[in-house]
Design a protein around this motif. Sequence first.
Motif, PDB file in Angstrom:
ATOM      1  N   THR A 125       0.809  -1.215   0.000  1.00 33.16           N
ATOM      2  CA  THR A 125       0.000   0.000   0.000  1.00 33.16           C
ATOM      3  C   THR A 125       0.845   1.269   0.000  1.00 33.16           C
ATOM      4  O   THR A 125       0.337   2.332  -0.366  1.00 33.16           O
ATOM      5  N   PHE A 126       2.119   1.186   0.390  1.00 30.42           N
ATOM      6  CA  PHE A 126       2.908   2.418   0.508  1.00 30.42           C
ATOM      7  C   PHE A 126       3.094   3.115  -0.836  1.00 30.42           C
ATOM      8  O   PHE A 126       3.348   4.318  -0.886  1.00 30.42           O
ATOM      9  N   ALA A 127       2.954   2.375  -1.942  1.00 29.17           N
ATOM     10  CA  ALA A 127       3.130   2.983  -3.263  1.00 29.17           C
ATOM     11  C   ALA A 127       1.808   3.268  -3.959  1.00 29.17           C
ATOM     12  O   ALA A 127       1.798   3.802  -5.063  1.00 29.17           O
ATOM     13  N   ILE A 128       0.682   2.924  -3.334  1.00 30.49           N
ATOM     14  CA  ILE A 128      -0.627   3.062  -3.966  1.00 30.49           C
ATOM     15  C   ILE A 128      -1.258   4.398  -3.599  1.00 30.49           C
ATOM     16  O   ILE A 128      -1.280   4.785  -2.433  1.00 30.49           O
ATOM     17  N   ASP A 129      -1.781   5.085  -4.601  1.00 30.63           N
ATOM     18  CA  ASP A 129      -2.575   6.276  -4.336  1.00 30.63           C
ATOM     19  C   ASP A 129      -4.042   5.922  -4.142  1.00 30.63           C
ATOM     20  O   ASP A 129      -4.686   6.409  -3.214  1.00 30.63           O
ATOM     21  N   SER A 130      -4.595   5.067  -5.015  1.00 37.08           N
ATOM     22  CA  SER A 130      -6.013   4.736  -4.915  1.00 37.08           C
ATOM     23  C   SER A 130      -6.269   3.337  -5.437  1.00 37.08           C
ATOM     24  O   SER A 130      -5.562   2.823  -6.308  1.00 37.08           O
ATOM     25  N   ILE A 131      -7.299   2.718  -4.869  1.00 30.73           N
ATOM     26  CA  ILE A 131      -7.810   1.423  -5.308  1.00 30.73           C
ATOM     27  C   ILE A 131      -9.278   1.602  -5.644  1.00 30.73           C
ATOM     28  O   ILE A 131     -10.051   2.117  -4.832  1.00 30.73           O
ATOM     29  N   ASN A 132      -9.669   1.193  -6.840  1.00 30.92           N
ATOM     30  CA  ASN A 132     -11.066   1.231  -7.238  1.00 30.92           C
ATOM     31  C   ASN A 132     -11.509  -0.181  -7.601  1.00 30.92           C
ATOM     32  O   ASN A 132     -10.950  -0.791  -8.517  1.00 30.92           O
ATOM     33  N   LEU A 133     -12.474  -0.691  -6.872  1.00 28.86           N
ATOM     34  CA  LEU A 133     -13.015  -2.022  -7.123  1.00 28.86           C
ATOM     35  C   LEU A 133     -14.420  -1.883  -7.687  1.00 28.86           C
ATOM     36  O   LEU A 133     -15.328  -1.406  -7.011  1.00 28.86           O
ATOM     37  N   GLN A 134     -14.597  -2.277  -8.958  1.00 24.16           N
ATOM     38  CA  GLN A 134     -15.922  -2.323  -9.573  1.00 24.16           C
ATOM     39  C   GLN A 134     -16.434  -3.752  -9.485  1.00 24.16           C
ATOM     40  O   GLN A 134     -15.835  -4.665 -10.045  1.00 24.16           O
ATOM     41  N   ALA A 135     -17.518  -3.939  -8.758  1.00 25.39           N
ATOM     42  CA  ALA A 135     -18.081  -5.273  -8.569  1.00 25.39           C
ATOM     43  C   ALA A 135     -19.168  -5.537  -9.606  1.00 25.39           C
ATOM     44  O   ALA A 135     -19.903  -4.630 -10.007  1.00 25.39           O
ATOM     45  N   GLY A 136     -19.262  -6.800 -10.034  1.00 27.47           N
ATOM     46  CA  GLY A 136     -20.364  -7.191 -10.915  1.00 27.47           C
ATOM     47  C   GLY A 136     -20.271  -6.597 -12.297  1.00 27.47           C
ATOM     48  O   GLY A 136     -19.365  -6.914 -13.073  1.00 27.47           O
ATOM     49  N   THR A 137     -21.187  -5.687 -12.627  1.00 26.21           N
ATOM     50  CA  THR A 137     -21.313  -5.173 -13.988  1.00 26.21           C
ATOM     51  C   THR A 137     -20.300  -4.070 -14.265  1.00 26.21           C
ATOM     52  O   THR A 137     -20.656  -2.898 -14.408  1.00 26.21           O
TER      53      THR A 137
END
Length: 669
Positions: A125-137
């Motif tokens: 996580t130290f190098a991550i700015d953002s996480i976007n998880l799109q579920a399903g469709t």
Amino acid sequence: MSSRNNRYIHKNITKSLLATFAITLTASAYAATDNQYQLGQIVVNPADRAGTTYSLTQDDFERSGARSLDEALRFVPSLNVRNGADGTPRLDIRGLRTRQIKLLVNGIPLNSTNDGQFDPTLIPTFAIDSINLQAGTSSVLYGDGGMGGVLDIHTRSGFNGLQSGGRAELGSDHYWQTNAYTGYGDDDNDLFVSAGVRARDAFSVSNDFDPVLATSAFNYQDDNDRNNSDYRRVNLMASYNRKVTDKLRLGLFINHFDGHYGKPPTVFDNKVDDFAQKAKFERIEDQQGTSFQIGADYDFSDNWTGKLWLFNNQEDESSAGYDDNNYNSIIKNNSFIQKDETDIRGAHAQLNGLIGSNTEIAFSIDQRREALDSSQTKCGKGTCKNNVDYITTTVNKDINVRSYGFELTQPLAYDLTMVAGIGYHQLDKDGGNDDNTQSAQLSLSKAFSTATSIYASVGRKVDAPTIKQLYDATSGNNGLDFQRANHYEIGLKQQWQNAQLDVAAYRSMVYDFIEKDNDNQFMNRQKMELEGIDMSARLQATDKLAIGASLGLLHATDKSVNADSTTLQYRPKSKLSLQADYDISSQLTVNASFQRIGEQAYFSRKDPAIFQKMSSFNLVSAKLSYALPQNVGSVYVGADNLFDQDYSTSYGFPQPGRFFYTGVKVDFK
């Protein structure tokens, strides 16, 4: 854990879902950020138009103490973190497996070419700015894959001037980690470089763990350190992008990792326990990977933008299955050494535009080649000495996948917004039996006000079979088809002055799902049905106290004609998460969390298989942080599994007991 003689009673949860919806307030307060690497970003429609999205940022990781991707996602209601015989966490979403989640880091696909899975501990996580998880469709612009969802990760960027920082952390079981970064940004340039190491000797099981094996057993597990549970992770990341002209931006991203880890064996004896796996003594002795991307964004006009990037992801892995828990000899039946070299290379292009004043359209082309070069030397029957009775098998195969996507976003009457997309996918197999299929998405959303919106979506997602499923020497099936899922979802988003509520109800009908049959061969399973409700909420109760909660409820059914049971194993019926942040003073903050994972079924090894249920369990964690003067960082202490719960997420594989840690984090701007 419940008695092994109890039978799992299958119950329809529809009524309880509706009742829980009526009485439960749950939570999502994840905010996006612009300080991310932009050139590998697939531009899709926002969640309120198309479906359920969970977004997390550096602030979320810092509050919860998350160190890697699996820890960062543990509070997402529809996602289950499962640890079993693989020795590394697996992420299941809405009843679908890790290999049905498409993982992108700055637009680079990181799912294994071998089995389609990924190791979330390799993404710090130290190098991550953002996480976007799109579920399903999820959007058709992502291409094939992601039948369960898409994990779109962007690393840090967008610095204002020179900035640097680092962290050092120590914990129980000789655990330690350290990382550092440097970033620089001005009007035309963005540079980011980071490095980190994380390691432990082993994890300790709970003091309540009760060994059931005789001390003479090779896989005997006492109530101290978990056998063969060490790991080491080294990560290096760097990115640079430059604004060449007002219209053109170019960039480069590089990621490298290496490490090793053990796979703890089962703690039961499969000779007397029909539900236990056979004890295996396996390790990933060496694991190295390098991925890179070069990309460009070009603004053709005020209304039309193009994106293009080329990528390559290569990984080498050396593994071994040893004779016993000494992990130093390979002379007995089924012991082995194996070398896997995987490679993914390809390109993604996208064109986004505006027609008239409000019609948005987007086109995408995604092309990749996946290759596997694998060699295994295995001991055959009896005892193998002097190169006698060893069997060597090799796999040298590749597949090519092409995807074409088109998406239209159109405002309609009565303040409705429509998103419609269609995709076409081609699979070229090594040796013929090529395949093609389509995907699609349609959603309608309505914003009643700036505070309230609803949406409904239907979609068809497809996953190509992996190289292992197609060509494995003992289990492969070159005739496998694309896996397909039809998703249906409705959702509500409500925002108040100090609170937020998101609710989504979904149903997924999965066809041709690939799993092994009773003859140990990969086959397309006929049909599965997955339905449930995800709810999340956040409340700013006072200036000092913020409370978050989430609840996921799942009903999973196997509808295949030849299924031994309608029950599907290792899919928890419920997941409840609670979080609280309290500012004791201007410098002292405490974060506390609670999780309850509901019952789940697991199967016996015999045919016909029967199932039993694994008990629910509760986990409590806490972290206390003290901000250093002049906002240069913080010092902190924390504990995971504070009450030392003895629990398992897979039968026979106990998880860590109480874990203490302390650390210091600094940032210089």
